[in-house]
Design an enzyme around this catalytic site. Structure first.
Site, PDB file in Angstrom:
ATOM      1  N   GLU A  27      40.180   9.004  96.701  1.00  0.00           N
ATOM      2  CA  GLU A  27      40.452   9.732  95.460  1.00  0.00           C
ATOM      3  C   GLU A  27      39.570   9.279  94.300  1.00  0.00           C
ATOM      4  O   GLU A  27      39.809   9.661  93.158  1.00  0.00           O
ATOM      5  CB  GLU A  27      41.937   9.592  95.089  1.00  0.00           C
ATOM      6  CG  GLU A  27      42.840  10.300  96.075  1.00  0.00           C
ATOM      7  CD  GLU A  27      44.317  10.257  95.699  1.00  0.00           C
ATOM      8  OE1 GLU A  27      44.683   9.503  94.770  1.00  0.00           O
ATOM      9  OE2 GLU A  27      45.090  10.981  96.342  1.00  0.00           O
ATOM     10  N   TYR A  87      48.948   9.304 103.243  1.00  0.00           N
ATOM     11  CA  TYR A  87      47.555   9.002 103.608  1.00  0.00           C
ATOM     12  C   TYR A  87      47.448   8.898 105.118  1.00  0.00           C
ATOM     13  O   TYR A  87      48.305   8.297 105.777  1.00  0.00           O
ATOM     14  CB  TYR A  87      47.113   7.688 102.965  1.00  0.00           C
ATOM     15  CG  TYR A  87      45.738   7.258 103.397  1.00  0.00           C
ATOM     16  CD1 TYR A  87      44.608   7.876 102.880  1.00  0.00           C
ATOM     17  CD2 TYR A  87      45.558   6.242 104.331  1.00  0.00           C
ATOM     18  CE1 TYR A  87      43.336   7.496 103.288  1.00  0.00           C
ATOM     19  CE2 TYR A  87      44.295   5.855 104.730  1.00  0.00           C
ATOM     20  CZ  TYR A  87      43.188   6.480 104.211  1.00  0.00           C
ATOM     21  OH  TYR A  87      41.932   6.109 104.621  1.00  0.00           O
ATOM     22  N   VAL A  88      46.372   9.463 105.645  1.00  0.00           N
ATOM     23  CA  VAL A  88      46.007   9.334 107.054  1.00  0.00           C
ATOM     24  C   VAL A  88      44.538   8.921 107.097  1.00  0.00           C
ATOM     25  O   VAL A  88      43.711   9.486 106.368  1.00  0.00           O
ATOM     26  CB  VAL A  88      46.219  10.659 107.828  1.00  0.00           C
ATOM     27  CG1 VAL A  88      45.698  10.552 109.250  1.00  0.00           C
ATOM     28  CG2 VAL A  88      47.692  11.047 107.817  1.00  0.00           C
ATOM     29  N   GLY A  94      43.389  15.670 111.063  1.00  0.00           N
ATOM     30  CA  GLY A  94      43.275  16.789 112.006  1.00  0.00           C
ATOM     31  C   GLY A  94      44.022  16.533 113.306  1.00  0.00           C
ATOM     32  O   GLY A  94      44.086  17.407 114.158  1.00  0.00           O
ATOM     33  N   TYR A 132      49.019  21.846 103.039  1.00  0.00           N
ATOM     34  CA  TYR A 132      50.262  22.141 102.317  1.00  0.00           C
ATOM     35  C   TYR A 132      50.573  23.637 102.347  1.00  0.00           C
ATOM     36  O   TYR A 132      51.712  24.040 102.556  1.00  0.00           O
ATOM     37  CB  TYR A 132      50.183  21.640 100.875  1.00  0.00           C
ATOM     38  CG  TYR A 132      49.935  20.156 100.758  1.00  0.00           C
ATOM     39  CD1 TYR A 132      50.343  19.262 101.753  1.00  0.00           C
ATOM     40  CD2 TYR A 132      49.281  19.630  99.667  1.00  0.00           C
ATOM     41  CE1 TYR A 132      50.112  17.902 101.647  1.00  0.00           C
ATOM     42  CE2 TYR A 132      49.050  18.261  99.549  1.00  0.00           C
ATOM     43  CZ  TYR A 132      49.467  17.403 100.546  1.00  0.00           C
ATOM     44  OH  TYR A 132      49.236  16.067 100.436  1.00  0.00           O
TER      45      TYR A 132
END
Length: 159
Positions: A27, A87-88, A94, A132
């Site tokens: 970010e 968070y991933v 995916g 989302y």
């Protein structure tokens, strides 16, 4: 591939800090991270904590986390669930890990009788926004979030 969501434990504090730092880097805000392992231990697992966390594992490997807390809606007269961070790791995006975290929290919100499940997303984070929207979430464009923090918070509190 097996995706498992489990409640975070005190022993996960260093892992959570790693994920927080990776998220902040993504970010473009790494310079804003003040969290330490000790502060995570206290804020997430201490006796005064109102915040919860889960760890997402893919084939036994930790690949992400989510942190949330309960809110309250006066109009609904019901609690809500607010997702502070999800968070991933880039290598597992995916894979369905992010949606699994969201689904876990949605189920929790329903089980706890929450009237809402809400979160914020940076306006430039198109990959997250696509996820989302794909699950049926809608942006709340009519609301503007405000924040008091740091010196401004202290100055106002002392005024």
């Amino acid at each position: 591939m097996t995706i498992k969501i489990r409640p975070a434990q005190l022993s996960d504090s260093a892992l959570i800090l790693r994920f927080i730092r990776e998220l902040a880097e993504y970010e473009k805000a790494a310079h804003e991270v003040e969290a330490t392992t000790a502060s995570i231990e206290q804020s997430l697992f201490g006796p005064q904590s109102v915040t919860r966390a889960v760890i997402c594992e893919v084939d036994g490997e930790p690949v992400g986390f989510a942190v949330w807390f309960y809110t309250y809606s006066t109009w609904l007269a019901r609690n809500g669930l607010y997702l502070e961070d999800l968070y991933v790791t880039p290598q597992k995006r995916g894979s369905g890990a992010g949606k699994a975290l969201l689904k876990y929290l949605a189920k929790l919100a329903v089980e706890k009788g929450c009237g809402r499940f809400e979160w914020s997303v940076l306006d430039w984070n198109e990959p997250a926004i696509r996820v989302y929207r794909s699950i049926g979430a809608e942006p709340q464009d009519e609301w503007i979030r405000y924040r008091l923090a740091g010196d401004a918070l202290t100055a106002f509190a002392d005024s």
